[in-house]
Design a protein around this motif. Structure first.
Motif, short mmCIF file in Angstrom:
data_model
loop_
_atom_site.label_atom_id
_atom_site.label_comp_id
_atom_site.label_asym_id
_atom_site.label_seq_id
_atom_site.Cartn_x
_atom_site.Cartn_y
_atom_site.Cartn_z
N ALA A 47 10.59 4.77 -3.74
CA ALA A 47 9.20 5.33 -4.14
C ALA A 47 8.28 4.21 -4.49
N LEU A 48 8.82 3.19 -5.19
CA LEU A 48 7.90 2.47 -5.65
C LEU A 48 7.48 1.53 -4.22
N ALA A 49 8.55 1.37 -3.30
CA ALA A 49 8.25 0.77 -1.91
C ALA A 49 6.92 1.50 -1.12
N ARG A 50 7.09 2.94 -1.30
CA ARG A 50 6.08 3.63 -0.70
C ARG A 50 4.64 3.33 -1.29
N GLN A 51 4.75 3.43 -2.65
CA GLN A 51 3.60 3.33 -3.41
C GLN A 51 2.90 1.96 -2.99
N LYS A 52 3.95 0.89 -2.88
CA LYS A 52 3.33 -0.40 -2.56
C LYS A 52 2.61 -0.59 -1.37
N GLU A 53 3.15 0.26 -0.33
CA GLU A 53 2.57 0.24 1.13
C GLU A 53 1.24 0.89 0.91
N ALA A 54 1.09 1.98 0.24
CA ALA A 54 0.02 2.77 0.18
C ALA A 54 -1.18 1.75 -0.69
N LEU A 55 -0.66 1.26 -1.41
CA LEU A 55 -1.71 0.31 -2.27
C LEU A 55 -2.05 -0.67 -1.43
N ARG A 56 -1.21 -1.21 -0.43
CA ARG A 56 -1.39 -2.44 0.44
C ARG A 56 -2.69 -1.81 1.46
N GLN A 57 -2.28 -0.44 2.06
CA GLN A 57 -3.22 -0.08 2.94
C GLN A 57 -4.48 0.34 2.43
N SER A 58 -4.61 0.77 0.95
CA SER A 58 -5.81 0.70 0.36
C SER A 58 -6.60 -0.31 0.17
#
Length: 328
Positions: A47-58
């Motif tokens: 879950a943290l990895a997905r959140q990290k990817e979303a934050l990176r895209q943002s």
């Protein structure tokens, strides 16, 4: 040997103490963990990895937007500089003059608005008139179509069709009865003419420009010719006329629902007959008297006096009056 046993016991006791210490340390470490087991920790890590990817895209999107804003800012800065240069070169604005222009523009706007409303009103009226004209045009087209149909029917009924025989509806009906009268008249005419003549209605019109349908021809059985009834002599014409009158009488009695003509008068015409024709005409009239029918002949031909039993003689007196004598 005892010393060895003692040493082993001492080592075991020491090992047990270390085991307890390690177990306590393990329990403390487990207490300090945020997740009770590996499965939950793995799920949280994913879950943290997905959140990290979303934050990176943002972050990338924010950097792109920031770059666009920087470019827009630079463009606006350039526009501001150009406008500043233009503004410095512009003459000073006269507020009173601009107020006057504004008032003039407001007046012009009001006038144009009023003109626009007037045009809109005229447009609405014209649109309504156009719709009404369209309805009237459609109605007119329907009436014209019906007029063509009625005109064609009228031309047909009045015998006015181009290139056709000029036979009116009334004449067409008369033709039907005329044919029946002719058939009955020929029964008399053949007798009166000694089998020479027979009447026939002319079927083909001589011209399509005049009314037709009731013209008569005569068939001459002696020479096998057919010609107009106008070519008959005076005596023959009298026979034909008398035959038609008798044929009309027969047809009326046949089709009038039991009506019977009990009296008939023939006025003149006998003077144009020769001896044989006169005899044939009298014989035909004599046959009409059968069945209590009265046939009267009005004539000045003296030959008839010897052939007719019952007579009414009208004699003119010198005094201007007349005298009637009945001979029975």
């Amino acid at each position: 040997m005892e010393a060895e046993v003692l040493r082993q016991k001492t080592a075991a006791a020491s090992a047990h103490s270390r085991q307890e210490a390690l177990q306590n340390q393990l329990d403390q470490l487990r207490t300090a963990l945020r997740y009770p087991d590996r499965r939950q920790a793995t799920a949280q890590r994913e879950a943290l990895a997905r959140q990290k990817e979303a934050l990176r895209q943002s972050l990338e999107e924010a950097r792109t937007a920031f770059s666009a804003c920087q470019n827009r800012h630079a463009a606006l800065e350039g526009s501001m500089q150009r406008l500043s240069v233009l503004l410095q070169s512009m003459p000073a604005v006269d507020a009173g003059q601009e107020s006057g222009r504004k008032a003039a523009l407001e007046t012009d706007k009001q006038q144009k608005t009023a003109a626009l409303r007037l045009i809109q009103t005229r447009l609405d009226a014209n649109t309504a008139a156009r719709r009404n004209l369209d309805r009237q045009a459609r109605r007119l087209a329907q009436l014209e179509e019906r007029l063509q149909w009625v005109a064609a029917l009228s031309d047909t009924a009045n015998g006015k069709l181009a290139g056709k025989e000029k036979i009116m509806l009334e004449t067409y009906v008369q033709m039907t009865f005329f044919d029946r009268i002719i058939r009955r008249a020929n029964l008399r005419f053949l007798v009166m003419s000694g089998g020479q003549y027979e009447l026939k209605r002319r079927v083909g019109a001589g011209s399509t420009r005049g009314q037709s349908g009731l013209e008569l021809d005569v068939i001459d059985h002696y020479n096998g010719t057919e010609r107009s009834v106008r070519s008959l002599s005076g005596g023959e014409s009298f026979k034909a006329s008398l035959s038609l009158a008798l044929g009309l009488s027969d047809e009326i009695q046949s089709s009038a629902g039991g009506i019977r003509l009990e009296a008939m008068f023939v006025d003149e015409g006998f003077g144009s007959l020769d001896e044989e024709s006169l005899q044939q005409a009298i014989q035909a009239l004599a046959r009409l008297t059968e069945g209590d029918r009265l046939v009267g002949i009005i004539s000045h031909v003296s030959e008839l006096k010897t052939r007719i039993d019952k007579q009414i003689l009208v004699t003119k007196d010198k005094s201007g009056g007349s005298r009637v004598d009945i001979l029975a």
